[in-house]
Every structure is written in structure tokens, then in C-alpha cells.
Motif scaffolding. Structure first.
Motif, PDB file in Angstrom:
ATOM      1  N   ASN A  82       0.806  -1.220   0.000  1.00  0.00           N
ATOM      2  CA  ASN A  82       0.000   0.000   0.000  1.00  0.00           C
ATOM      3  C   ASN A  82       0.837   1.266   0.000  1.00  0.00           C
ATOM      4  OD1 ASN A  82      -2.408  -1.519   0.124  1.00  0.00           O
ATOM      5  ND2 ASN A  82      -2.201  -1.718   2.339  1.00  0.00           N
ATOM      6  N   GLU A  83       2.123   1.136   0.273  1.00  0.00           N
ATOM      7  CA  GLU A  83       2.995   2.302   0.340  1.00  0.00           C
ATOM      8  C   GLU A  83       3.471   2.771  -1.027  1.00  0.00           C
ATOM      9  OE1 GLU A  83       2.337   2.691   4.086  1.00  0.00           O
ATOM     10  OE2 GLU A  83       3.738   4.028   3.065  1.00  0.00           O
ATOM     11  N   TYR A  84       3.351   1.927  -2.023  1.00  0.00           N
ATOM     12  CA  TYR A  84       3.986   2.189  -3.309  1.00  0.00           C
ATOM     13  C   TYR A  84       3.029   2.893  -4.262  1.00  0.00           C
ATOM     14  CZ  TYR A  84       7.813  -0.418  -1.428  1.00  0.00           C
ATOM     15  OH  TYR A  84       8.861  -0.809  -0.636  1.00  0.00           O
ATOM     16  N   ASP A  85       3.568   3.927  -4.893  1.00  0.00           N
ATOM     17  CA  ASP A  85       2.750   4.793  -5.743  1.00  0.00           C
ATOM     18  C   ASP A  85       2.601   4.277  -7.161  1.00  0.00           C
ATOM     19  OD1 ASP A  85       4.590   7.389  -4.137  1.00  0.00           O
ATOM     20  OD2 ASP A  85       2.564   6.729  -3.635  1.00  0.00           O
ATOM     21  N   TYR A  86       3.660   3.659  -7.656  1.00  0.00           N
ATOM     22  CA  TYR A  86       3.676   3.261  -9.057  1.00  0.00           C
ATOM     23  C   TYR A  86       4.065   1.786  -9.167  1.00  0.00           C
ATOM     24  CZ  TYR A  86       3.859   8.308  -9.563  1.00  0.00           C
ATOM     25  OH  TYR A  86       3.592   9.648  -9.469  1.00  0.00           O
ATOM     26  N   TRP A  87       3.459   1.129 -10.171  1.00  0.00           N
ATOM     27  CA  TRP A  87       3.668  -0.296 -10.375  1.00  0.00           C
ATOM     28  C   TRP A  87       3.980  -0.596 -11.832  1.00  0.00           C
ATOM     29  CZ3 TRP A  87       3.566  -3.949  -6.473  1.00  0.00           C
ATOM     30  CH2 TRP A  87       3.141  -3.477  -5.218  1.00  0.00           C
ATOM     31  N   GLY A  88       4.850  -1.576 -12.034  1.00  0.00           N
ATOM     32  CA  GLY A  88       5.093  -2.080 -13.367  1.00  0.00           C
ATOM     33  C   GLY A  88       4.018  -3.073 -13.767  1.00  0.00           C
ATOM     34  N   GLN A  89       4.146  -3.602 -14.969  1.00  0.00           N
ATOM     35  CA  GLN A  89       3.100  -4.453 -15.536  1.00  0.00           C
ATOM     36  C   GLN A  89       3.233  -5.914 -15.135  1.00  0.00           C
ATOM     37  OE1 GLN A  89       5.895  -3.849 -16.989  1.00  0.00           O
ATOM     38  NE2 GLN A  89       6.442  -5.568 -18.293  1.00  0.00           N
ATOM     39  N   GLY A  90       4.346  -6.293 -14.554  1.00  0.00           N
ATOM     40  CA  GLY A  90       4.528  -7.683 -14.135  1.00  0.00           C
ATOM     41  C   GLY A  90       5.252  -8.507 -15.180  1.00  0.00           C
ATOM     42  N   THR A  91       6.043  -9.438 -14.692  1.00  0.00           N
ATOM     43  CA  THR A  91       6.736 -10.377 -15.575  1.00  0.00           C
ATOM     44  C   THR A  91       6.625 -11.771 -14.959  1.00  0.00           C
ATOM     45  OG1 THR A  91       8.831 -10.826 -16.731  1.00  0.00           O
ATOM     46  CG2 THR A  91       9.016  -9.949 -14.499  1.00  0.00           C
ATOM     47  N   GLN A  92       6.300 -12.743 -15.780  1.00  0.00           N
ATOM     48  CA  GLN A  92       6.048 -14.097 -15.299  1.00  0.00           C
ATOM     49  C   GLN A  92       7.355 -14.839 -15.079  1.00  0.00           C
ATOM     50  OE1 GLN A  92       2.973 -15.880 -14.715  1.00  0.00           O
ATOM     51  NE2 GLN A  92       4.395 -17.390 -13.864  1.00  0.00           N
ATOM     52  N   VAL A  93       7.472 -15.435 -13.918  1.00  0.00           N
ATOM     53  CA  VAL A  93       8.590 -16.330 -13.605  1.00  0.00           C
ATOM     54  C   VAL A  93       8.005 -17.708 -13.350  1.00  0.00           C
ATOM     55  CG1 VAL A  93      10.390 -16.894 -11.934  1.00  0.00           C
ATOM     56  CG2 VAL A  93      10.070 -14.521 -12.684  1.00  0.00           C
ATOM     57  N   THR A  94       8.492 -18.697 -14.086  1.00  0.00           N
ATOM     58  CA  THR A  94       8.029 -20.070 -13.927  1.00  0.00           C
ATOM     59  C   THR A  94       9.232 -20.962 -13.662  1.00  0.00           C
ATOM     60  OG1 THR A  94       6.191 -19.677 -15.442  1.00  0.00           O
ATOM     61  CG2 THR A  94       6.759 -21.971 -14.960  1.00  0.00           C
ATOM     62  N   VAL A  95       9.186 -21.688 -12.555  1.00  0.00           N
ATOM     63  CA  VAL A  95      10.274 -22.583 -12.168  1.00  0.00           C
ATOM     64  C   VAL A  95       9.745 -24.002 -12.209  1.00  0.00           C
ATOM     65  CG1 VAL A  95      12.014 -23.123 -10.443  1.00  0.00           C
ATOM     66  CG2 VAL A  95      11.178 -20.770 -10.677  1.00  0.00           C
ATOM     67  N   SER A  96      10.328 -24.814 -13.061  1.00  0.00           N
ATOM     68  CA  SER A  96       9.880 -26.192 -13.200  1.00  0.00           C
ATOM     69  C   SER A  96      10.683 -27.102 -12.268  1.00  0.00           C
ATOM     70  CB  SER A  96      10.031 -26.653 -14.636  1.00  0.00           C
ATOM     71  OG  SER A  96      11.389 -26.632 -15.024  1.00  0.00           O
ATOM     72  N   SER A  97      10.025 -28.149 -11.805  1.00  0.00           N
ATOM     73  CA  SER A  97      10.687 -29.074 -10.871  1.00  0.00           C
ATOM     74  C   SER A  97      11.379 -30.204 -11.606  1.00  0.00           C
ATOM     75  CB  SER A  97       9.664 -29.639  -9.894  1.00  0.00           C
ATOM     76  OG  SER A  97       8.617 -30.254 -10.603  1.00  0.00           O
TER      77      SER A  97
END
Length: 125
Positions: free
Chosen positions: A110-125
Motif C-alpha cells: 500500500n505504500e507504493y505509488d507506481y507499479w510495473g506491468q509484471g513479468t512471469q517467472v516459472t520454475v519447473s521441478s
């Protein structure tokens, strides 16, 4: 204001990725920067943060010792080096910016004013 996150992808467990977040439209060196992640159907959770100068860093217990946050104020970019990745690190990762020192703490989204669009990280087992 734009925060452009990049560097996500698919990696095997134990591998590494480096996320980047390039900021524009702000005086980058005035801003604390953070990374959060979000699992499907869950709230966004804190991963790591760094103060304006890079002199102070903060980590969630789940990533401490594996992830490293850094910033390059000359390039208006914050990085998240992720090593020893685990399947439970699979999520969408978001960068965020807050001017000055977050009054409620670096850990609160809640403290952050600006956000990026997100990037997917997928880790396979």
C-alpha cells in the motif's frame, strides 16, 4: 510514469534469473524500489526492497540468501537477481516505486505509488 519490468521466463529448479525494471517519468534516485510477486488468486506479496541510494535492502524470509536486489541510479533501473530458484517462486513479479521512505514500511504494498506491468517467472521441478 512508467515502470517496465523484464527478465522473466521459464527455468528449472536450482537455476537463476535476473529481473530488471526500468523507470521513466520519475526522478529515480528519489524513490525506494521494491519487488512483489503474486500467485494466482492471491494477494500481492513482498519480495524485496531497496532504498533510494541502494544502501539499505530488505528481503522476505522466503527469498533471503537466494535473491539480491540492486539498483543503478544512472540507468534508472532496479534489478532482482534470483538464484537457487524453487517451484514455489513461480509467480508474476511486479516492480514498484515509492518516493522517499515508505512511511508504513518497505514491506507494505500500500505504500507504493507506481507499479510495473509484471513479468512471469516459472520454475519447473
Amino acid at each position: 510514469v512508467q515502470l517496465q519490468a523484464s527478465g522473466g521466463g521459464l527455468v528449472q529448479a536450482g537455476g537463476s534469473l535476473r529481473l530488471s525494471c526500468a523507470a521513466s517519468g520519475i526522478t529515480f534516485s528519489n524513490y525506494a524500489m521494491a519487488w512483489f510477486r503474486q500467485y494466482p488468486g492471491k494477494e500481492r506479496e513482498f519480495v524485496s526492497a531497496i532504498n533510494w541510494s541502494g544502501g539499505s535492502t530488505y528481503y522476505a524470509d522466503s527469498v533471503k540468501g537466494r535473491f539480491t536486489i540492486s539498483r543503478d541510479n544512472a540507468k534508472n533501473t532496479v534489478f532482482l537477481q534470483m538464484n537457487s530458484l524453487k517451484p514455489e517462486d513461480t509467480a508474476v513479479y511486479f516492480c514498484a516505486a515509492d518516493e522517499g521512505i515508505p512511511s508504513g514500511g518497505y514491506f507494505s504494498k500500500n505504500e507504493y505509488d507506481y507499479w510495473g506491468q509484471g513479468t512471469q517467472v516459472t520454475v519447473s521441478s
